[in-house]
Design a protein around this motif. Structure first.
Motif, mmCIF file in Angstrom:
data_model
loop_
_atom_site.group_PDB
_atom_site.id
_atom_site.type_symbol
_atom_site.label_atom_id
_atom_site.label_comp_id
_atom_site.label_asym_id
_atom_site.label_seq_id
_atom_site.Cartn_x
_atom_site.Cartn_y
_atom_site.Cartn_z
ATOM 1 N N UNK A 144 47.747 37.989 51.525
ATOM 2 C CA UNK A 144 47.955 38.049 50.088
ATOM 3 C C UNK A 144 46.869 37.353 49.282
ATOM 4 N N UNK A 145 46.110 36.455 49.922
ATOM 5 C CA UNK A 145 45.136 35.656 49.199
ATOM 6 C C UNK A 145 43.993 35.297 50.137
ATOM 7 N N UNK A 146 42.812 35.076 49.566
ATOM 8 C CA UNK A 146 41.644 34.751 50.385
ATOM 9 C C UNK A 146 41.852 33.468 51.174
ATOM 10 N N UNK A 147 42.674 32.554 50.660
ATOM 11 C CA UNK A 147 42.950 31.317 51.381
ATOM 12 C C UNK A 147 43.707 31.566 52.679
ATOM 13 N N UNK A 183 43.844 34.111 37.905
ATOM 14 C CA UNK A 183 44.851 33.840 38.916
ATOM 15 C C UNK A 183 44.514 34.320 40.307
ATOM 16 N N UNK A 184 43.313 34.883 40.500
ATOM 17 C CA UNK A 184 42.898 35.363 41.823
ATOM 18 C C UNK A 184 41.772 34.477 42.358
ATOM 19 N N UNK A 237 28.849 36.758 41.157
ATOM 20 C CA UNK A 237 29.857 35.998 40.403
ATOM 21 C C UNK A 237 30.713 36.898 39.513
ATOM 22 N N UNK A 238 30.278 38.133 39.269
ATOM 23 C CA UNK A 238 31.014 39.004 38.362
ATOM 24 C C UNK A 238 32.133 39.781 39.062
ATOM 25 N N UNK A 239 32.155 39.763 40.383
ATOM 26 C CA UNK A 239 33.126 40.579 41.102
ATOM 27 C C UNK A 239 34.554 40.155 40.771
ATOM 28 N N UNK A 240 35.389 41.132 40.428
ATOM 29 C CA UNK A 240 36.798 40.882 40.099
ATOM 30 C C UNK A 240 37.694 41.911 40.766
#
Length: 244
Positions: A144-147, A183-184, A237-240
């Motif tokens: 669910x998350x990169x962490x 929030x990501x 840095x712009x990747x979303x």
């Protein structure tokens, strides 16, 4: 700006601040906020392309495919929030690529052109230096998350040394950082790959969302890195990740 939409003809926008668009297989639209465009994208075709009535089935199919790729249209500016149309949201000398169906976006240098990069969903490269490029790919994941992949140091080390580096290359990790946007969470890192006759440097950004593990890589030859590093860092840095 380039926007990738599903089952939609290529479109260009005639807004005063938008530079003349070049036709690609993706659509050229104003910069949206997250998935606002998905709710607001109502197209009014300014030009129409039709198929001749007397055609064979093969010719008709070919014509229909061309319509999907070459149709020219405009987006009604009033359908998008005013804040979405501010030119300053896109850095000078960059364009925005927005993939609504696949849920991601990023900036790329305005003089780069789109090309096919095997195994990747989108890619742009310098017009003269093909090894100076950006590409994005994604894989399905239950995380669910990169962490969930682990600490940034562990994730970056394994990727650079065991995935990105070929057996004959020496890997060198230069920098890494975490960021949170809307929030990501994202991991971005800088690395070099060196062999006896070739050396490159790159930024990579990792993110997880929409059941997908996204990777953006933007790089250049090592001998040019000092000159283009800051320019390519804007891309990384712009990747979303967008909600889909």
């Amino acid at each position: 700006m380039v926007i990738k939409t599903q089952n939609m003809a290529t479109s260009s926008v005639s807004l005063n601040w938008v530079p003349p668009a070049t036709f690609t297989k993706k659509s050229n639209l104003p910069w949206p906020q997250s998935n606002e465009l998905a709710r607001a994208a109502t197209f009014s075709l300014r030009n129409s392309v039709t198929c001749p009535k007397e055609t064979t089935s093969n010719e008709e199919n070919t014509c229909k495919r061309r319509l999907l790729l070459l149709g020219v249209g405009t987006v009604t500016a009033g359908l998008l929030p005013a804040t979405s149309l501010l030119a300053e949201e896109i850095p000078q000398n960059y364009k925005a690529f927005v993939d609504i169906p696949d849920g991601y976006s990023y900036f790329y240098p305005s003089d780069w052109r789109e090309f096919e990069f095997r195994g990747h969903d989108s890619a742009f490269k310098d017009r003269f230096l093909q090894l100076q490029n950006v590409r994005v790919r994604f894989l399905p994941t239950e995380k669910k998350d990169i962490h969930d992949l682990g600490p940034i140091e562990e994730v970056v080390y394994n990727l650079v040394n065991h995935v990105y580096a070929a057996p004959n290359q020496m890997a060198n990790i230069l920098d890494m950082k975490e960021r949170t946007t809307d929030g990501k969470n994202y991991y971005t890192f800088e690395y070099e790959l060196t062999s006896s006759n070739y050396a490159s440097a790159s930024f990579a950004t990792l993110a997880i969302g929409n059941g997908r593990y996204y990777t953006l890589v933007v790089g250049a030859l090592e001998r040019r890195w000092r000159r283009v590093r800051d320019k390519l860092k804007v891309v990384a840095d712009s990747f979303k990740v967008l909600d889909i």
